[in-house]
Enzyme design. Structure first.
Site, PDB file in Angstrom:
ATOM      1  N   THR A   1      38.553  52.084  49.011  1.00  0.00           N
ATOM      2  CA  THR A   1      39.148  51.742  50.297  1.00  0.00           C
ATOM      3  C   THR A   1      38.827  50.285  50.604  1.00  0.00           C
ATOM      4  OG1 THR A   1      39.022  51.944  52.718  1.00  0.00           O
ATOM      5  CG2 THR A   1      37.170  52.832  51.507  1.00  0.00           C
ATOM      6  N   ILE A   2      39.784  49.620  51.229  1.00  0.00           N
ATOM      7  CA  ILE A   2      39.527  48.225  51.622  1.00  0.00           C
ATOM      8  C   ILE A   2      38.513  48.177  52.758  1.00  0.00           C
ATOM      9  CG2 ILE A   2      41.812  47.427  50.901  1.00  0.00           C
ATOM     10  CD1 ILE A   2      42.442  47.233  53.989  1.00  0.00           C
ATOM     11  N   ASP A   3      38.280  49.335  53.420  1.00  0.00           N
ATOM     12  CA  ASP A   3      37.388  49.345  54.597  1.00  0.00           C
ATOM     13  C   ASP A   3      35.903  49.304  54.228  1.00  0.00           C
ATOM     14  OD1 ASP A   3      39.770  49.703  55.919  1.00  0.00           O
ATOM     15  OD2 ASP A   3      39.530  51.870  56.136  1.00  0.00           O
TER      16      ASP A   3
ATOM     17  N   THR B   1      39.458  61.593  51.515  1.00  0.00           N
ATOM     18  CA  THR B   1      39.770  62.193  50.207  1.00  0.00           C
ATOM     19  C   THR B   1      38.571  62.991  49.685  1.00  0.00           C
ATOM     20  OG1 THR B   1      41.325  60.426  49.730  1.00  0.00           O
ATOM     21  CG2 THR B   1      40.510  61.660  47.832  1.00  0.00           C
TER      22      THR B   1
ATOM     23  N   ARG C   1      47.299  32.421  70.213  1.00  0.00           N
ATOM     24  CA  ARG C   1      48.285  33.097  69.366  1.00  0.00           C
ATOM     25  C   ARG C   1      47.587  34.221  68.604  1.00  0.00           C
ATOM     26  NH1 ARG C   1      51.310  30.529  71.985  1.00  0.00           N
ATOM     27  NH2 ARG C   1      52.991  29.142  71.326  1.00  0.00           N
TER      28      ARG C   1
ATOM     29  N   ARG D   1      44.557  25.347  69.698  1.00  0.00           N
ATOM     30  CA  ARG D   1      44.767  26.720  70.173  1.00  0.00           C
ATOM     31  C   ARG D   1      43.621  27.647  69.792  1.00  0.00           C
ATOM     32  NH1 ARG D   1      50.938  27.182  67.935  1.00  0.00           N
ATOM     33  NH2 ARG D   1      51.991  26.639  69.874  1.00  0.00           N
TER      34      ARG D   1
ATOM     35  N   GLY E   1      36.727  58.335  52.370  1.00  0.00           N
ATOM     36  CA  GLY E   1      35.957  59.450  52.941  1.00  0.00           C
ATOM     37  C   GLY E   1      36.810  60.697  53.161  1.00  0.00           C
TER      38      GLY E   1
ATOM     39  N   HIS F   1      39.641  49.943  59.846  1.00  0.00           N
ATOM     40  CA  HIS F   1      39.559  51.206  60.557  1.00  0.00           C
ATOM     41  C   HIS F   1      38.454  51.115  61.606  1.00  0.00           C
ATOM     42  CE1 HIS F   1      39.615  55.846  60.464  1.00  0.00           C
ATOM     43  NE2 HIS F   1      40.615  55.376  61.184  1.00  0.00           N
TER      44      HIS F   1
HETATM   45  O1  F6P Z   1      41.854  52.896  55.272  1.00  0.00           O
HETATM   46  C1  F6P Z   1      42.577  51.799  54.882  1.00  0.00           C
HETATM   47  C2  F6P Z   1      43.428  51.299  56.008  1.00  0.00           C
HETATM   48  O2  F6P Z   1      44.125  50.169  55.544  1.00  0.00           O
HETATM   49  C3  F6P Z   1      42.688  50.965  57.305  1.00  0.00           C
HETATM   50  O3  F6P Z   1      42.080  49.707  57.277  1.00  0.00           O
HETATM   51  C4  F6P Z   1      43.795  51.074  58.316  1.00  0.00           C
HETATM   52  O4  F6P Z   1      43.285  51.399  59.580  1.00  0.00           O
HETATM   53  C5  F6P Z   1      44.641  52.187  57.768  1.00  0.00           C
HETATM   54  O5  F6P Z   1      44.365  52.276  56.381  1.00  0.00           O
HETATM   55  C6  F6P Z   1      46.120  52.001  57.946  1.00  0.00           C
HETATM   56  O6  F6P Z   1      46.757  53.150  57.525  1.00  0.00           O
HETATM   57  P1  F6P Z   1      48.305  53.295  57.177  1.00  0.00           P
HETATM   58  O7  F6P Z   1      48.524  52.629  55.861  1.00  0.00           O
HETATM   59  O8  F6P Z   1      48.505  54.766  57.105  1.00  0.00           O
HETATM   60  O9  F6P Z   1      49.043  52.609  58.251  1.00  0.00           O
END
Ligand code: F6P
Length: 376
Positions: A133-135, A113, A291, A170, A111, A179
């Site tokens: 994005t992985i998000d 970008t 943990r 545990r 987003g 994110h």
């Molecule tokens: O947007 C991808 C992401 O991996 C998020 O899941 C995470 O919050 C963020 O980037 C981490 O960013 P950086 O690589 O800058 O630590």
């Protein structure tokens, strides 16, 4: 005359970026007789004109490689950190674009970008973005590339944590990236069989989470896996954040805004260890040992899954086709089995969160997963 494409990768890296570069490049060079110029390290490389002229050989052997062969950065064209200040460098980027006689700049990213590409479009450049994005939080696309791979990695981690949680009786609290959205934690949590899944879209009540774990113990399951999204917050923390954000929004002058921003930063900083705090609270409330495992950047590493390679190739080739037709100012979105050009105006400033009526949420509830907002 054949067209020249500029291409860059920006924001956090993600599996599938190289597959997408390859998809755009092979189609552009092979099917449409275009040229491809790659810029290194996101918008910074464009500014500094650090480039590579891609030939067919450069696009071979990269399909399965993780990360991005171009490098990436989180720099914003209108707020480049230079000499301790944030400077609008868009005009200088326009010069580089013109120097290479580019017809379009393809920006692969999330987003942020898309917003940055749009800011260059405002300066008269032709841009196209592709959602990575992985998000999985980019608006107006069914899915983003990188998500499927990260989902697989997080799921495997949760699978593996089961045996050790079970052996030691545990609680294992596993923090998943994403994110401010819960796609990854919810997806991996369900696929990995987590007992509790906490996501940003559903602020949680720690007492309810503890009770869900105690209930499991009473039924004979003396271990629990809690998948928590990095953006998940308790109801109390969610309220604190909402109030601090509202104060920034509502500030009437510069001085008040500065103070409100400092307060917001303070509130956010107090929550950086929230997963650890959650684990400690659960230990206290349940009497079970707990943990923490933070999956972190592991989720972004390594070779892309087959689904991400397919998606990146599908969107990459669709991107080259759009350029061939002269369609610019759009994101190449995944729609069903195909791809669709969505105007960037409809993408920027939005985030795709998990809708509360999403089937994943109802499925999770139906299999008695605690989502932190109610007892199952
Ligand atoms: O947007 C991808 C992401 O991996 C998020 O899941 C995470 O919050 C963020 O980037 C981490 O960013 P950086 O690589 O800058 O630590």
């Amino acid at each position: 005359m054949s067209k020249t494409i500029g291409i860059l990768t920006a924001g956090g890296d993600s599996p599938g970026l190289n597959a997408a570069i390859r998809g755009v490049g092979k189609a552009a060079l092979g099917a449409y007789d275009m040229h491809l110029v790659g810029f290194r390290d996101g918008f910074r490389g464009l500014l500094q004109d650090r480039h590579i002229a891609f030939g067919p050989a450069d696009l071979s052997g990269i399909l399965t490689i993780g990360g991005t062969i171009l490098g990436t950065s989180r720099d914003k064209p209108n707020k480049m950190p230079i000499g301790g200040k944030k400077i609008d460098m868009r005009d200088a980027m326009v010069e580089v674009y013109n120097k290479h006689h580019l017809d379009v700049l393809v920006c692969l990213g999330g987003g942020g970008t898309a917003k940055n590409a749009y800011s260059l479009m405002e300066k008269g450049l032709n841009v196209i973005t592709m959602p990575k994005t992985i998000d999985n939080d980019v608006a107006m696309t069914d899915v983003t590339f990188g998500f499927d791979t990260a989902l697989g990695i997080a799921t495997e981690a949760i699978d593996r944590l089961h045996s050790t949680a079970h052996s030691h009786h545990r609680i294992i609290v596993v923090e998943v990236m994403g994110h401010n959205t819960g796609w990854l934690a919810l997806g991996a949590g369900i696929a990995g069989g987590a007992d509790v899944i906490l996501i940003p879209e559903l602020p949680y009540d720690v007492e309810l989470v503890a009770e869900a774990i105690r209930q499991r113990s009473r039924r004979g399951s003396r271990f629990s896996i809690v998948a928590v999204s990095e953006g998940a917050r308790s109801k109390e923390d969610f309220q604190k954040l909402a109030e601090a954000r509202a104060a920034v929004e509502g500030a009437e002058d510069k001085k008040e805004r500065k103070k409100a921003k400092a307060k917001l930063a303070e509130v956010e900083a107090s929550m950086t260890n929230h997963t650890l705090q959650l684990s400690q609270q659960l230990e206290l409330l349940t009497g079970l040992e707990a943990r923490v495992t933070i999956l972190g950047h592991l989720q972004r590493g390594g070779t892309p899954s087959a689904a991400d390679r397919l998606l990146a190739t599908r969107l990459g080739t669709a991107c080259a086709h759009l350029i061939h037709k002269g369609t610019y100012g759009v994101m190449v979105a995944a729609r069903g089995d195909g791809a669709e050009a969505v105007p960037l105006e409809q993408v920027i400033g939005k985030r795709k969160t998990v809708p509360l009526d999403h089937p994943w949420i109802s499925s999770a509830r139906n299999i008695q997963v605690c989502l932190g907002d109610a007892l199952t």
